[in-house]
Design an enzyme around this catalytic site. Structure first.
Site, PDB file in Angstrom:
ATOM      1  N   ASP A   2      72.960  17.249 132.046  1.00 40.08           N
ATOM      2  CA  ASP A   2      72.854  16.172 131.084  1.00 40.08           C
ATOM      3  C   ASP A   2      72.916  14.888 131.912  1.00 40.08           C
ATOM      4  O   ASP A   2      73.601  14.844 132.932  1.00 40.08           O
ATOM      5  CB  ASP A   2      74.048  16.289 130.122  1.00 40.08           C
ATOM      6  CG  ASP A   2      73.983  15.264 129.011  1.00 40.08           C
ATOM      7  OD1 ASP A   2      72.987  14.526 128.948  1.00 40.08           O
ATOM      8  OD2 ASP A   2      74.927  15.219 128.215  1.00 40.08           O
ATOM      9  N   ASP A  45      68.730   8.947 128.738  1.00 36.41           N
ATOM     10  CA  ASP A  45      68.336   8.476 127.413  1.00 36.41           C
ATOM     11  C   ASP A  45      69.430   7.586 126.835  1.00 36.41           C
ATOM     12  O   ASP A  45      70.495   7.438 127.422  1.00 36.41           O
ATOM     13  CB  ASP A  45      68.076   9.677 126.488  1.00 36.41           C
ATOM     14  CG  ASP A  45      69.262  10.639 126.433  1.00 36.41           C
ATOM     15  OD1 ASP A  45      70.035  10.681 127.408  1.00 36.41           O
ATOM     16  OD2 ASP A  45      69.419  11.334 125.422  1.00 36.41           O
ATOM     17  N   CYS A  87      89.660  40.367 116.395  1.00 36.61           N
ATOM     18  CA  CYS A  87      88.593  40.437 117.393  1.00 36.61           C
ATOM     19  C   CYS A  87      88.967  41.539 118.381  1.00 36.61           C
ATOM     20  O   CYS A  87      90.148  41.837 118.559  1.00 36.61           O
ATOM     21  CB  CYS A  87      88.504  39.075 118.090  1.00 36.61           C
ATOM     22  SG  CYS A  87      87.497  39.058 119.575  1.00 36.61           S
ATOM     23  N   CYS A 136      87.701  41.575 121.687  1.00 33.01           N
ATOM     24  CA  CYS A 136      87.342  41.194 123.050  1.00 33.01           C
ATOM     25  C   CYS A 136      88.522  41.541 123.968  1.00 33.01           C
ATOM     26  O   CYS A 136      89.629  41.787 123.482  1.00 33.01           O
ATOM     27  CB  CYS A 136      86.971  39.715 123.109  1.00 33.01           C
ATOM     28  SG  CYS A 136      88.362  38.590 123.213  1.00 33.01           S
ATOM     29  N   CYS A 159      91.772  39.685 123.224  1.00 36.52           N
ATOM     30  CA  CYS A 159      92.432  40.016 121.962  1.00 36.52           C
ATOM     31  C   CYS A 159      92.938  41.457 121.925  1.00 36.52           C
ATOM     32  O   CYS A 159      93.877  41.763 121.201  1.00 36.52           O
ATOM     33  CB  CYS A 159      91.479  39.756 120.799  1.00 36.52           C
ATOM     34  SG  CYS A 159      90.997  38.030 120.709  1.00 36.52           S
TER      35      CYS A 159
HETATM   36 ZN   LIG Z   1      88.782  37.877 121.104  1.00 34.58          ZN
END
Ligand SMILES: [Zn+2]
Length: 518
Positions: free
Chosen positions: A87, A122, A274, A276, A279
């Site tokens: 950016d 920009d 979750c 993952c 978790c």
């Molecule tokens: Zn998670």
């Protein structure tokens, strides 16, 4: 650089973007890396999430790592060998009031650090600004965009042409139209901070559509500061291909845990909803008791896991032809998203004409929210523009049956016998159409054509849907030249509204109508 589109769904696409540091598949999430404060180092992102691209800020790199970055290159500074997008730091220039950086220097600097996808300096439009100022940001950004070709010296870096204009949609349209004429490889839409922070997703839909409808369709579109994962599916469906997000880290620092329904404070969680690795191995209480840095790191990891999963889920929905269903599901995660989805009706014609014709799966029709979906609009357009019914004096309208195709259901067969008995003395010259939600009129000879039988809808129907079908019935009567109309009415399901619409249309047309009750 090339962009090859492999799969499409609504305006969304799965594509392959070739850059000098390798191929990336879109839609793609680029985590924003702040090189001075890294919760998760880019190399670890590559290992943990198969993260193929990141975004960082040329302004910060220039300010803190200038010598190192120009000597060794940005890939070495970040210790990341995937694709790097920079950016320009326009936002920081604005915030810190640093007017000393000339736009040319930012272009040269990005070439020197060997970035893969670069952005011109920009001028972000911002939110609380006058139309006059917004116009200035568009004009000045365009002026700098036009200058790029005389400054840049390399052709292997993909340049991004940012679209400005903020909430002034006429300016967004002009900005996109003019940017699209310049030889940029990628375009980007700058969205003002309050749009994402205050969940002004209906405003965002207007901005994305204003840009998308006026940019060259074959170029990828990047959405700056996309933020929350619960709006990814919407942004992808509207044709955004790339997203950068600092939200995973920002929320982690605030102790916030991201889900597809929004964010929750870690302190309010009793369970991690979750699976993952973070978790699975921890519970909210133990994470809350950790040292601040460790806690933030784990939250950031979880936040990235769910963000990347959402992108995969969206891609899979494109492959299955079920992106609309995913939009409706996500829209129910937050009222502001639902509000945004409701504004899609305004763009229904455009979405239909640019959506692919797929026959992969049946549709799920839940409510009137599904009426603007491309398949529904497509049927409506085909019927009014291309369809001519078989020659017949009498139009027979029968209500939809649960079983499909309609002509194979018992209920249809019974209704057909009734009609034949009723009409026997008069004529056998009739044409049957079924009135059905969400498609409106389904001529019986077409009822096996996709998707007119390949859908599931909800009973009882909501009033908006009933009124939509009633209007389709009336429009059909008005457009065709039957000598008489016989309506078999299922007043309970359709609340008498089909009969009312038929009466009005037949009166206007001067066509005799007979209403038979089921
Ligand atoms: Zn998670």
């Amino acid at each position: 650089m090339s962009f090859e589109i492999r799969e499409r769904g609504i305006l969304g696409r799965i594509g392959r973007l070739e850059t000098k540091s390798g191929m990336i598949e879109t839609p793609l999430l680029l985590p924003v890396i702040n090189p001075t404060v890294q919760l998760i180092p880019p190399r670890k992102m590559q290992e943990l999430f198969d993260c193929t691209a990141v975004m960082t800020n040329a302004y910060i790199i220039r300010k803190r790592f200038e010598g190192e970055a120009t000597d060794k290159g940005i890939h070495s500074v970040l210790d990341f060998n995937g694709v790097i997008m920079t950016d320009s730091g326009a936002y920081q220039t604005l915030v810190y009031g640093d007017v000393e950086v000339p736009p040319e220097a930012i272009v040269q600097f990005q070439e020197e650090i060997n970035t893969d996808i670069a952005t011109i300096l920009d001028i972000p439009t911002g939110w609380d600004v006058s139309e006059e100022y917004a116009q200035h940001t568009v004009d000045e950004t365009l002026r700098r965009a036009r200058n790029l070709s005389s400054i840049k010296t390399r052709d292997d870096i993909a340049w991004m042409g940012p679209v400005q204009g903020g909430r002034y949609l006429d300016l967004v349209i002009r900005s996109a139209t003019e940017m699209g004429k310049l030889p940029f490889e990628v375009h980007a839409l700058g969205s003002p901070t309050p749009v994402m922070e205050q969940y002004l997703f209906d405003t965002l839909v207007g901005m994305i559509m204003a840009a998308k409808m006026n940019l060259p369709a074959e170029r990828p579109l990047h959405l700056f500061g996309a933020g929350h994962l619960f709006m990814f599916a919407l942004a992808v469906a509207l044709g955004c291909d790339l997203f950068d997000s600092a939200a995973y880290a920002k929320y982690a620092r605030q102790g916030r845990y991201m889900t597809e329904r929004g964010t929750t404070r870690l302190s309010e969680l009793r369970y991690f909803p979750c699976s993952c690795p973070v978790c699975r191995k921890n519970d909210p209480e133990s994470v809350l008791e950790m040292e601040k840095i460790e806690r933030q790191r784990l939250l950031a990891e979880h936040n990235l896991y769910v963000s990347f999963s959402e992108i995969k889920l969206t891609k899979q929905a494109i492959v299955e032809g079920r992106l609309w269903e995913l939009l409706e599901l996500r829209a129910h995660g937050h009222p502001r998203l639902l509000q945004a989805l409701k504004t899609l009706g305004k763009y229904a014609e455009y979405l239909e004409s640019h959506s692919p014709i797929t026959k992969r799966s049946g549709l799920f029709f839940f409510s009137s929210l599904g009426l603007p979906r491309p398949e529904v609009i497509r049927h409506q357009k085909r019927l009014s523009e291309r369809y001519s019914p078989p020659r017949a004096k009498v139009l027979v309208l029968l209500p939809q049956t649960r079983m499909k195709p309609f002509h194979k259901s018992n209920r249809y067969q019974r209704a057909l016998k009734d009609i034949q008995r009723n009409l026997r003395e008069e004529t056998d010259d009739f044409h049957i159409c079924v009135y059905a939600a969400p498609f409106g009129i389904v001529p019986i000879e077409l009822d096996e054509v996709y998707p007119l039988s390949q859908y599931e809808s909800v009973a009882p129907l909501d009033l908006e849907t009933i009124d939509y079908v009633a209007k389709q019935v009336a429009d059909y009567i008005m457009a065709m030249d039957y000598e008489r109309v016989v309506l078999t009415e299922d007043a309970e399901t359709w609340k008498g509204r089909i009969a009312t619409a038929c009466r009005r249309a037949c009166e206007r047309k001067g066509t005799p109508l007979r209403v038979v009750r089921t």
